[in-house]
Design a protein around this motif. Sequence first.
Motif, PDB file in Angstrom:
ATOM      1  N   ILE A 135       3.843   3.107  -7.825  1.00  0.00           N
ATOM      2  CA  ILE A 135       4.743   3.379  -7.516  1.00  0.00           C
ATOM      3  C   ILE A 135       4.886   5.231  -9.059  1.00  0.00           C
ATOM      4  O   ILE A 135       4.545   4.075  -9.948  1.00  0.00           O
ATOM      5  CB  ILE A 135       6.451   2.649  -8.200  1.00  0.00           C
ATOM      6  CG1 ILE A 135       6.059   0.918  -7.662  1.00  0.00           C
ATOM      7  CG2 ILE A 135       7.430   3.052  -8.466  1.00  0.00           C
ATOM      8  CD1 ILE A 135       6.457   1.516  -6.003  1.00  0.00           C
ATOM      9  N   VAL A 136       5.642   6.059  -8.643  1.00  0.00           N
ATOM     10  CA  VAL A 136       5.228   7.121  -9.271  1.00  0.00           C
ATOM     11  C   VAL A 136       6.900   7.844  -9.198  1.00  0.00           C
ATOM     12  O   VAL A 136       7.094   7.809  -8.993  1.00  0.00           O
ATOM     13  CB  VAL A 136       5.340   8.151  -8.051  1.00  0.00           C
ATOM     14  CG1 VAL A 136       4.461   9.540  -9.005  1.00  0.00           C
ATOM     15  CG2 VAL A 136       3.416   7.641  -7.561  1.00  0.00           C
ATOM     16  N   PRO A 137       6.605   8.025 -10.844  1.00  0.00           N
ATOM     17  CA  PRO A 137       8.604   8.616 -10.878  1.00  0.00           C
ATOM     18  C   PRO A 137       8.337  10.288 -10.856  1.00  0.00           C
ATOM     19  O   PRO A 137       6.958  10.531 -10.702  1.00  0.00           O
ATOM     20  CB  PRO A 137       8.159   8.936 -12.414  1.00  0.00           C
ATOM     21  CG  PRO A 137       6.451   8.901 -13.159  1.00  0.00           C
ATOM     22  CD  PRO A 137       5.823   8.376 -11.680  1.00  0.00           C
ATOM     23  N   LEU A 138       9.475  10.729  -9.403  1.00  0.00           N
ATOM     24  CA  LEU A 138       9.615  12.004  -9.339  1.00  0.00           C
ATOM     25  C   LEU A 138       9.333  12.922 -10.595  1.00  0.00           C
ATOM     26  O   LEU A 138       8.840  14.426 -10.551  1.00  0.00           O
ATOM     27  CB  LEU A 138      11.281  12.234  -8.794  1.00  0.00           C
ATOM     28  CG  LEU A 138      11.218  13.130  -7.398  1.00  0.00           C
ATOM     29  CD1 LEU A 138      10.209  12.999  -6.692  1.00  0.00           C
ATOM     30  CD2 LEU A 138      12.832  12.835  -7.310  1.00  0.00           C
ATOM     31  N   GLY A 149       0.402  -1.265  -0.317  1.00  0.00           N
ATOM     32  CA  GLY A 149       0.146  -0.052   0.216  1.00  0.00           C
ATOM     33  C   GLY A 149       0.687   1.071   0.391  1.00  0.00           C
ATOM     34  O   GLY A 149       0.330   2.058  -0.178  1.00  0.00           O
ATOM     35  N   ALA A 150       2.570   1.250   0.110  1.00  0.00           N
ATOM     36  CA  ALA A 150       3.158   2.238   0.015  1.00  0.00           C
ATOM     37  C   ALA A 150       2.921   2.632  -1.500  1.00  0.00           C
ATOM     38  O   ALA A 150       2.648   2.255  -2.564  1.00  0.00           O
ATOM     39  CB  ALA A 150       4.525   1.720   0.493  1.00  0.00           C
ATOM     40  N   THR A 151       3.160   4.586  -0.975  1.00  0.00           N
ATOM     41  CA  THR A 151       2.953   5.201  -2.451  1.00  0.00           C
ATOM     42  C   THR A 151       5.194   5.648  -2.028  1.00  0.00           C
ATOM     43  O   THR A 151       5.558   6.072  -0.955  1.00  0.00           O
ATOM     44  CB  THR A 151       2.199   6.665  -2.057  1.00  0.00           C
ATOM     45  OG1 THR A 151       1.170   6.212  -1.995  1.00  0.00           O
ATOM     46  CG2 THR A 151       3.003   7.331  -3.484  1.00  0.00           C
ATOM     47  N   ILE A 152       5.118   5.406  -3.450  1.00  0.00           N
ATOM     48  CA  ILE A 152       6.957   5.751  -3.310  1.00  0.00           C
ATOM     49  C   ILE A 152       6.955   6.460  -4.747  1.00  0.00           C
ATOM     50  O   ILE A 152       7.141   5.865  -6.111  1.00  0.00           O
ATOM     51  CB  ILE A 152       8.086   4.044  -2.923  1.00  0.00           C
ATOM     52  CG1 ILE A 152       7.509   3.337  -2.634  1.00  0.00           C
ATOM     53  CG2 ILE A 152       8.753   4.524  -3.437  1.00  0.00           C
ATOM     54  CD1 ILE A 152       7.506   2.184  -2.021  1.00  0.00           C
TER      55      ILE A 152
END
Length: 346
Positions: A292-295, A267-270
């Motif tokens: 998972i999200v690109p900075l 459940g983490a957003t990274i």
Amino acid sequence: MSGATEAITKIRQKMGDRLAILGHHYQSDAVMQHADISGDSLELARKIATLDAEHIVFCGVYFMAESAAILRRGNQKIHIPDTTASCPMADMALAGHVNRALTLLSEGGRSIVPLTYVNSSAAVKAVVGRWNGSVCTSANAQKMMRWALDKGDAVLFLPDRHLGWNTAEALDIPENERLVLGKKLIDGDPEQALDRDAAASARVLLWPGFCPIHEEFTMSAINEIRKNTPEAMVVVHPECPPAVTAAADANGSTSFIIKYVAEAPQGATIHIGTEANLVHRLRAQYRGKKDIVPLKTSYCEDMGKTTEENLATLLESIETVEPVDVPDAIRQPSRAALETMLTVCA
């Protein structure tokens, strides 16, 4: 199945163990589906000596194929689908300029140990080998910087100033013992670029190069995350600017980032600050489990020069195409520098 996919699959089946395809994590999914081995620079360098394949295809950028050619055995041939796939950071340090800088920095009797990031040409690695230095990757930079500092009075770290600074920070080397050398080193003017009085009191001397891809990650993106989703995690590559790595929750090599995501709670957003192909691959892998999200979406154009189509073209002529190689005068000292790294990090 595309025509290129089908052609590659047939050739791989036909050649069997005579062929090995290695893929860096920054390659596209279309290319990586054909890789026998995937990894970061250190992982792939370690694999060369273990491979029995006659033909080794490196899906990455040219310095990686050069490193493989340096470490290859006599019966092995190294190939790369696009020989123009360079590395802008590596191009910021030329062998003659590095050698001249080392000569100037060593005046007065100081022992300067050069440590070059693997993202450098074979010619630069050869200069480093002649000066009894070594090579590092982002995965082992701390261990290799310790080695260099134990060996001499100071280390010249090149070509990436950010990785060098972040590594020194991780080793708790005081800022007043670090010095980023003048930008004119990139333009090829060591005499004008070097403040030798300032350099004489520094233990970590940093070449002024950088990775244009990782330079794109900024504090504003992290500040926005901290403001809007404070529970989110941020992990970045140590080629990012020091302010960005300091503000992130963690920083490390591509292999470190992969492990960090794997060990993060469900459940983490990274948010990840590195080349976008790896980020998108991780996003697909953990879809529905972790976000998972690109900075920032940042692609390396040179990594992108390897495609399914030119990989297929290479394989179709692999028995006759000229392999990547380096002259013996460069191979021997550069191999010594690389083998020192592999020995220290064994």
